[in-house]
Design an enzyme around this catalytic site. Sequence first.
Site, PDB file in Angstrom:
ATOM      1  CD  GLN A   1       9.274 -12.460 -22.588  1.00 48.90           C
ATOM      2  OE1 GLN A   1       9.441 -12.231 -23.585  1.00 48.90           O
ATOM      3  NE2 GLN A   1      10.441 -13.281 -21.971  1.00 48.90           N
TER       4      GLN A   1
ATOM      5  N   GLY B   1      15.919  -1.513  -1.899  1.00 44.72           N
ATOM      6  CA  GLY B   1      14.957  -1.107  -0.960  1.00 44.72           C
ATOM      7  C   GLY B   1      13.505  -1.174  -1.744  1.00 44.72           C
TER       8      GLY B   1
ATOM      9  N   GLY C   1       0.905  -1.243   0.237  1.00 41.84           N
ATOM     10  CA  GLY C   1       0.075   0.021  -0.110  1.00 41.84           C
ATOM     11  C   GLY C   1       0.873   1.222  -0.108  1.00 41.84           C
TER      12      GLY C   1
ATOM     13  N   GLY D   1       6.880  -4.190  -8.824  1.00 42.30           N
ATOM     14  CA  GLY D   1       5.262  -4.202  -9.267  1.00 42.30           C
ATOM     15  C   GLY D   1       4.655  -3.181  -8.639  1.00 42.30           C
ATOM     16  CG  ASP D   2       4.744  -2.405  -4.409  1.00 42.12           C
ATOM     17  OD1 ASP D   2       3.501  -3.414  -4.803  1.00 42.12           O
ATOM     18  OD2 ASP D   2       5.071  -2.958  -3.548  1.00 42.12           O
TER      19      ASP D   2
ATOM     20  CG  ASP E   1      15.619  -4.969  -3.518  1.00 42.96           C
ATOM     21  OD1 ASP E   1      14.748  -6.123  -3.736  1.00 42.96           O
ATOM     22  OD2 ASP E   1      15.891  -4.328  -2.418  1.00 42.96           O
TER      23      ASP E   1
ATOM     24  N   GLY F   1       7.294  -9.820 -16.298  1.00 45.12           N
ATOM     25  CA  GLY F   1       8.764  -9.757 -16.034  1.00 45.12           C
ATOM     26  C   GLY F   1       9.627  -9.481 -17.217  1.00 45.12           C
TER      27      GLY F   1
ATOM     28  CB  THR G   1       3.539  -6.834 -14.864  1.00 43.18           C
ATOM     29  OG1 THR G   1       3.077  -7.777 -13.853  1.00 43.18           O
ATOM     30  CG2 THR G   1       3.048  -5.487 -14.878  1.00 43.18           C
TER      31      THR G   1
ATOM     32  CG  ASN H   1       6.417  -0.469  -1.235  1.00 43.48           C
ATOM     33  OD1 ASN H   1       6.850   0.443  -0.644  1.00 43.48           O
ATOM     34  ND2 ASN H   1       6.539  -1.710  -1.359  1.00 43.48           N
TER      35      ASN H   1
HETATM   36  O1  RIB Z   1       5.760  -5.372  -2.874  1.00 41.67           O
HETATM   37  C1  RIB Z   1       6.855  -5.178  -1.885  1.00 41.67           C
HETATM   38  C2  RIB Z   1       6.303  -5.161  -0.548  1.00 41.67           C
HETATM   39  O2  RIB Z   1       5.586  -6.428  -0.173  1.00 41.67           O
HETATM   40  C3  RIB Z   1       7.441  -4.820   0.397  1.00 41.67           C
HETATM   41  O3  RIB Z   1       7.448  -3.545   0.677  1.00 41.67           O
HETATM   42  C4  RIB Z   1       6.658  -5.772   1.665  1.00 41.67           C
HETATM   43  O4  RIB Z   1       6.487  -5.016   2.798  1.00 41.67           O
HETATM   44  C5  RIB Z   1       5.682  -6.488   1.188  1.00 41.67           C
HETATM   45  O5  RIB Z   1       4.107  -5.934   1.540  1.00 41.67           O
END
Ligand code: RIB
Length: 300
Positions: A217, A280, A40, A244-245, A239, A215, A213, A42
Amino acid sequence: MKILSLGSLNLDHVYAVDHFVRAGETIASTKMENFCGGKGLNQSIALSRGGAQVFHAGRVGADGEVLRERLAQSGVDTAYTVVDPTVPTGHAIIQVEPKGQNCIIIFGGANQTIDPPFIDDVVSQFEQGDIALFQNEISNLDYAIERAAKQGMQVALNPSPINEALRNSPSLKYVKWFILNEIEGYELSGEKEPQAICEALHKKYPGSIVVLTLGKQGVLYSDGTTTARHGIYNVPVVDTTAAGDTFAGFFLACTARGLSVERTLELASKASSLAVSRPGASDSIPTIEEVETTDIQRAE
Ligand code: RIB
Protein backbone atom coordinates in the site's frame (compact mmCIF):
# COMPACT_ATOMS: atom_id res chain seq x y z
CA MET A 1 23.76 19.67 8.33
CA LYS A 2 25.51 16.48 9.43
CA ILE A 3 23.77 13.15 9.98
CA LEU A 4 24.93 10.69 12.61
CA SER A 5 23.81 7.10 12.13
CA LEU A 6 24.56 5.15 15.30
CA GLY A 7 23.62 1.57 14.59
CA SER A 8 24.33 -2.08 13.94
CA LEU A 9 26.81 -3.64 11.56
CA ASN A 10 26.23 -7.30 10.64
CA LEU A 11 27.76 -9.94 8.44
CA ASP A 12 24.67 -11.32 6.66
CA HIS A 13 24.66 -15.03 5.76
CA VAL A 14 21.85 -15.41 3.26
CA TYR A 15 20.34 -18.82 2.42
CA ALA A 16 17.98 -19.36 -0.52
CA VAL A 17 15.29 -21.83 0.60
CA ASP A 18 12.12 -23.33 -0.89
CA HIS A 19 10.26 -22.44 2.32
CA PHE A 20 11.20 -21.15 5.78
CA VAL A 21 12.43 -23.96 8.02
CA ARG A 22 9.73 -25.32 10.37
CA ALA A 23 10.02 -26.63 13.94
CA GLY A 24 11.90 -29.93 13.98
CA GLU A 25 12.73 -29.73 10.27
CA THR A 26 16.13 -29.74 8.54
CA ILE A 27 16.24 -28.34 5.01
CA ALA A 28 18.96 -27.83 2.41
CA SER A 29 19.44 -24.37 0.94
CA THR A 30 19.94 -24.04 -2.78
CA LYS A 31 22.38 -21.10 -2.50
CA MET A 32 24.37 -19.33 0.23
CA GLU A 33 25.81 -15.83 -0.10
CA ASN A 34 27.49 -13.40 2.31
CA PHE A 35 26.60 -9.71 2.30
CA CYS A 36 27.38 -6.61 4.33
CA GLY A 37 24.33 -5.72 6.40
CA GLY A 38 22.89 -4.66 9.71
CA LYS A 39 20.11 -2.10 9.85
CA GLY A 40 22.58 0.59 10.91
CA LEU A 41 25.02 -0.07 8.07
CA ASN A 42 22.24 -0.39 5.49
CA GLN A 43 20.64 2.89 6.55
CA SER A 44 24.00 4.70 6.58
CA ILE A 45 24.69 3.54 3.04
CA ALA A 46 21.17 4.53 1.95
CA LEU A 47 21.70 7.97 3.52
CA SER A 48 24.97 8.41 1.68
CA ARG A 49 23.62 7.13 -1.65
CA GLY A 50 20.63 9.42 -1.11
CA GLY A 51 22.99 12.43 -1.04
CA ALA A 52 23.56 13.05 2.70
CA GLN A 53 26.77 13.73 4.61
CA VAL A 54 26.68 10.78 7.01
CA PHE A 55 28.87 9.56 9.86
CA HIS A 56 28.40 5.95 10.98
CA ALA A 57 29.08 5.15 14.63
CA GLY A 58 29.24 1.52 15.72
CA ARG A 59 31.47 -1.34 16.68
CA VAL A 60 32.69 -4.53 14.98
CA GLY A 61 35.15 -7.32 15.85
CA ALA A 62 38.35 -8.14 13.98
CA ASP A 63 36.45 -10.01 11.25
CA GLY A 64 34.20 -6.97 10.72
CA GLU A 65 36.79 -4.76 8.99
CA VAL A 66 35.01 -5.54 5.72
CA LEU A 67 31.93 -3.72 7.07
CA ARG A 68 33.90 -0.59 7.86
CA GLU A 69 35.49 -0.74 4.39
CA ARG A 70 32.07 -1.09 2.77
CA LEU A 71 30.82 2.02 4.57
CA ALA A 72 33.88 3.99 3.51
CA GLN A 73 33.58 2.83 -0.12
CA SER A 74 29.97 4.02 -0.04
CA GLY A 75 30.96 7.55 1.00
CA VAL A 76 30.15 7.17 4.71
CA ASP A 77 32.55 8.77 7.22
CA THR A 78 33.83 5.93 9.46
CA ALA A 79 35.73 8.00 12.05
CA TYR A 80 33.41 6.61 14.74
CA THR A 81 33.21 3.03 13.44
CA VAL A 82 35.46 1.12 15.82
CA VAL A 83 37.14 -2.26 15.29
CA ASP A 84 37.47 -4.01 18.67
CA PRO A 85 39.27 -7.38 18.36
CA THR A 86 38.00 -8.51 21.78
CA VAL A 87 34.37 -8.87 20.64
CA PRO A 88 32.67 -10.90 17.87
CA THR A 89 31.14 -9.02 14.95
CA GLY A 90 27.34 -9.04 14.80
CA HIS A 91 25.81 -11.36 12.25
CA ALA A 92 22.48 -12.33 10.74
CA ILE A 93 21.19 -15.66 9.42
CA ILE A 94 18.69 -14.82 6.68
CA GLN A 95 16.40 -17.22 4.83
CA VAL A 96 14.99 -15.95 1.53
CA GLU A 97 12.15 -17.89 -0.11
CA PRO A 98 11.24 -17.90 -3.84
CA LYS A 99 8.83 -14.94 -3.54
CA GLY A 100 11.63 -12.78 -2.04
CA GLN A 101 10.25 -12.74 1.54
CA ASN A 102 12.76 -13.28 4.32
CA CYS A 103 13.09 -14.25 7.95
CA ILE A 104 16.07 -13.22 10.02
CA ILE A 105 17.91 -14.27 13.19
CA ILE A 106 20.43 -11.72 14.48
CA PHE A 107 23.34 -12.22 16.83
CA GLY A 108 24.21 -8.82 18.34
CA GLY A 109 27.90 -9.37 19.16
CA ALA A 110 29.80 -6.06 19.03
CA ASN A 111 26.55 -4.15 18.42
CA GLN A 112 25.57 -4.99 22.00
CA THR A 113 28.78 -3.46 23.42
CA ILE A 114 27.78 0.14 22.61
CA ASP A 115 28.06 1.87 26.00
CA PRO A 116 27.40 5.37 27.42
CA PRO A 117 31.06 6.55 27.26
CA PHE A 118 31.20 5.65 23.55
CA ILE A 119 27.87 7.39 22.93
CA ASP A 120 29.05 10.51 24.82
CA ASP A 121 32.29 10.67 22.81
CA VAL A 122 30.46 10.41 19.50
CA VAL A 123 27.45 12.62 20.18
CA SER A 124 29.62 15.43 21.59
CA GLN A 125 31.09 15.84 18.06
CA PHE A 126 27.69 16.98 16.70
CA GLU A 127 25.77 20.23 16.97
CA GLN A 128 22.33 21.68 17.46
CA GLY A 129 20.19 20.90 14.41
CA ASP A 130 22.25 17.94 13.20
CA ILE A 131 20.29 14.71 12.74
CA ALA A 132 20.77 11.43 14.67
CA LEU A 133 19.30 8.22 13.26
CA PHE A 134 18.81 5.07 15.34
CA GLN A 135 17.34 1.58 15.02
CA ASN A 136 16.91 -1.07 17.72
CA GLU A 137 19.91 -3.36 17.19
CA ILE A 138 22.40 -1.70 19.59
CA SER A 139 22.72 -1.67 23.38
CA ASN A 140 21.90 1.48 25.38
CA LEU A 141 19.55 2.82 22.72
CA ASP A 142 17.55 4.76 25.34
CA TYR A 143 20.65 6.52 26.51
CA ALA A 144 21.73 7.32 22.94
CA ILE A 145 18.35 8.84 22.00
CA GLU A 146 18.22 11.03 25.10
CA ARG A 147 21.88 12.05 24.80
CA ALA A 148 21.43 13.09 21.14
CA ALA A 149 18.28 15.07 21.97
CA LYS A 150 20.06 16.85 24.82
CA GLN A 151 22.85 17.76 22.38
CA GLY A 152 20.15 19.58 20.38
CA MET A 153 20.13 17.00 17.60
CA GLN A 154 16.94 16.08 15.72
CA VAL A 155 16.25 12.40 16.40
CA ALA A 156 14.94 9.93 13.83
CA LEU A 157 14.04 6.42 14.95
CA ASN A 158 13.33 3.28 12.98
CA PRO A 159 12.01 1.15 15.89
CA SER A 160 13.07 -2.11 14.34
CA PRO A 161 13.18 -4.82 15.52
CA ILE A 162 10.48 -3.76 17.96
CA ASN A 163 10.52 -5.26 21.48
CA GLU A 164 8.99 -4.74 24.90
CA ALA A 165 11.82 -2.52 26.17
CA LEU A 166 11.54 -0.11 23.26
CA ARG A 167 7.75 -0.07 23.40
CA ASN A 168 7.88 1.22 26.97
CA SER A 169 10.91 3.45 26.60
CA PRO A 170 10.58 6.99 28.00
CA SER A 171 13.20 8.11 25.45
CA LEU A 172 10.58 7.92 22.67
CA LYS A 173 9.36 11.38 23.68
CA TYR A 174 12.57 12.78 22.17
CA VAL A 175 11.90 11.34 18.72
CA LYS A 176 11.04 13.77 15.91
CA TRP A 177 10.65 11.27 13.05
CA PHE A 178 9.24 7.77 13.55
CA ILE A 179 9.98 5.77 10.41
CA LEU A 180 8.18 2.48 10.95
CA ASN A 181 6.01 -0.23 9.45
CA GLU A 182 2.44 -1.20 10.38
CA ILE A 183 3.49 -3.89 12.87
CA GLU A 184 5.80 -1.49 14.68
CA GLY A 185 3.09 1.17 14.48
CA TYR A 186 0.63 -1.21 16.13
CA GLU A 187 3.13 -2.15 18.85
CA LEU A 188 3.76 1.52 19.70
CA SER A 189 0.19 2.81 19.38
CA GLY A 190 -2.14 -0.16 19.97
CA GLU A 191 -3.95 0.79 16.74
CA LYS A 192 -4.23 -1.24 13.53
CA GLU A 193 -5.50 1.22 10.93
CA PRO A 194 -2.81 3.47 9.37
CA GLN A 195 -4.58 6.78 10.08
CA ALA A 196 -5.38 5.68 13.64
CA ILE A 197 -1.74 4.67 14.21
CA CYS A 198 -0.60 8.16 13.14
CA GLU A 199 -3.20 9.91 15.32
CA ALA A 200 -2.34 7.80 18.38
CA LEU A 201 1.39 8.43 17.94
CA HIS A 202 0.84 12.20 17.55
CA LYS A 203 -1.16 12.14 20.77
CA LYS A 204 1.41 10.08 22.65
CA TYR A 205 4.44 11.95 21.23
CA PRO A 206 3.28 15.51 20.41
CA GLY A 207 5.21 17.24 17.64
CA SER A 208 6.45 14.00 16.11
CA ILE A 209 6.32 13.16 12.41
CA VAL A 210 5.12 9.68 11.49
CA VAL A 211 6.30 7.98 8.31
CA LEU A 212 4.39 4.71 8.11
CA THR A 213 5.39 2.18 5.47
CA LEU A 214 2.51 -0.05 4.41
CA GLY A 215 4.07 -2.74 2.19
CA LYS A 216 2.13 -3.00 -1.08
CA GLN A 217 0.00 0.00 0.00
CA GLY A 218 3.04 2.31 -0.12
CA VAL A 219 3.64 4.91 2.58
CA LEU A 220 1.61 7.31 4.71
CA TYR A 221 3.25 10.50 6.02
CA SER A 222 1.68 12.55 8.80
CA ASP A 223 3.05 15.50 10.76
CA GLY A 224 -0.18 16.10 12.65
CA THR A 225 -1.52 18.71 10.23
CA THR A 226 -0.43 17.51 6.80
CA THR A 227 -0.75 13.99 5.46
CA ALA A 228 0.68 12.61 2.23
CA ARG A 229 0.67 9.19 0.58
CA HIS A 230 2.80 7.53 -2.05
CA GLY A 231 2.49 4.13 -3.74
CA ILE A 232 5.06 1.48 -4.61
CA TYR A 233 6.59 0.76 -8.02
CA ASN A 234 6.27 -2.27 -10.28
CA VAL A 235 9.42 -4.37 -9.94
CA PRO A 236 10.20 -8.09 -9.80
CA VAL A 237 10.51 -9.03 -6.12
CA VAL A 238 13.90 -10.74 -5.68
CA ASP A 239 14.79 -10.06 -2.02
CA THR A 240 12.99 -7.71 0.37
CA THR A 241 15.97 -7.52 2.79
CA ALA A 242 16.91 -3.87 3.47
CA ALA A 243 13.90 -2.44 1.62
CA GLY A 244 12.81 -0.64 4.81
CA ASP A 245 16.39 0.47 5.50
CA THR A 246 16.66 1.92 2.00
CA PHE A 247 13.40 3.80 2.47
CA ALA A 248 14.49 5.20 5.87
CA GLY A 249 17.88 6.36 4.59
CA PHE A 250 16.51 7.99 1.45
CA PHE A 251 13.64 9.59 3.34
CA LEU A 252 16.00 11.25 5.80
CA ALA A 253 18.62 12.18 3.18
CA CYS A 254 16.00 13.90 1.00
CA THR A 255 14.44 15.59 4.04
CA ALA A 256 17.85 16.90 5.13
CA ARG A 257 18.38 18.25 1.59
CA GLY A 258 15.19 20.26 1.99
CA LEU A 259 13.14 18.46 -0.67
CA SER A 260 9.36 18.65 -0.45
CA VAL A 261 7.50 15.87 1.35
CA GLU A 262 5.99 14.66 -1.96
CA ARG A 263 9.36 14.49 -3.76
CA THR A 264 10.97 12.87 -0.70
CA LEU A 265 8.31 10.13 -0.57
CA GLU A 266 8.64 9.59 -4.32
CA LEU A 267 12.43 9.16 -4.25
CA ALA A 268 12.45 7.03 -1.08
CA SER A 269 9.67 4.77 -2.44
CA LYS A 270 11.43 4.36 -5.77
CA ALA A 271 14.78 3.61 -4.06
CA SER A 272 13.16 1.01 -1.85
CA SER A 273 11.40 -0.64 -4.82
CA LEU A 274 14.73 -0.84 -6.68
CA ALA A 275 16.33 -2.45 -3.60
CA VAL A 276 13.61 -5.13 -3.58
CA SER A 277 14.44 -6.03 -7.19
CA ARG A 278 18.02 -7.01 -6.27
CA PRO A 279 19.62 -9.58 -3.92
CA GLY A 280 21.31 -8.76 -0.62
CA ALA A 281 21.11 -5.99 1.94
CA SER A 282 23.45 -3.02 1.37
CA ASP A 283 24.40 -4.38 -2.08
CA SER A 284 20.84 -3.78 -3.24
CA ILE A 285 20.68 -0.06 -2.34
CA PRO A 286 20.66 2.22 -5.42
CA THR A 287 22.34 5.62 -5.79
CA ILE A 288 20.28 8.79 -6.08
CA GLU A 289 21.37 9.05 -9.74
CA GLU A 290 19.96 5.57 -10.46
CA VAL A 291 16.76 6.45 -8.65
CA GLU A 292 16.34 9.65 -10.65
CA THR A 293 17.13 8.09 -14.02
CA THR A 294 15.60 4.59 -13.81
CA ASP A 295 12.23 4.44 -15.50
CA ILE A 296 9.91 2.28 -13.39
CA GLN A 297 6.15 2.62 -13.24
CA ARG A 298 3.95 3.15 -10.20
CA ALA A 299 1.96 0.03 -9.30
CA GLU A 300 -1.84 0.47 -9.65
O1 RIB B 1 17.00 -4.83 7.67
C1 RIB B 1 17.81 -5.85 7.16
C2 RIB B 1 18.93 -6.16 8.12
O2 RIB B 1 18.39 -6.68 9.32
C3 RIB B 1 19.90 -7.20 7.63
O3 RIB B 1 20.95 -6.65 6.89
C4 RIB B 1 20.32 -7.92 8.91
O4 RIB B 1 21.67 -7.75 9.22
C5 RIB B 1 19.40 -7.38 10.00
O5 RIB B 1 20.04 -6.45 10.81
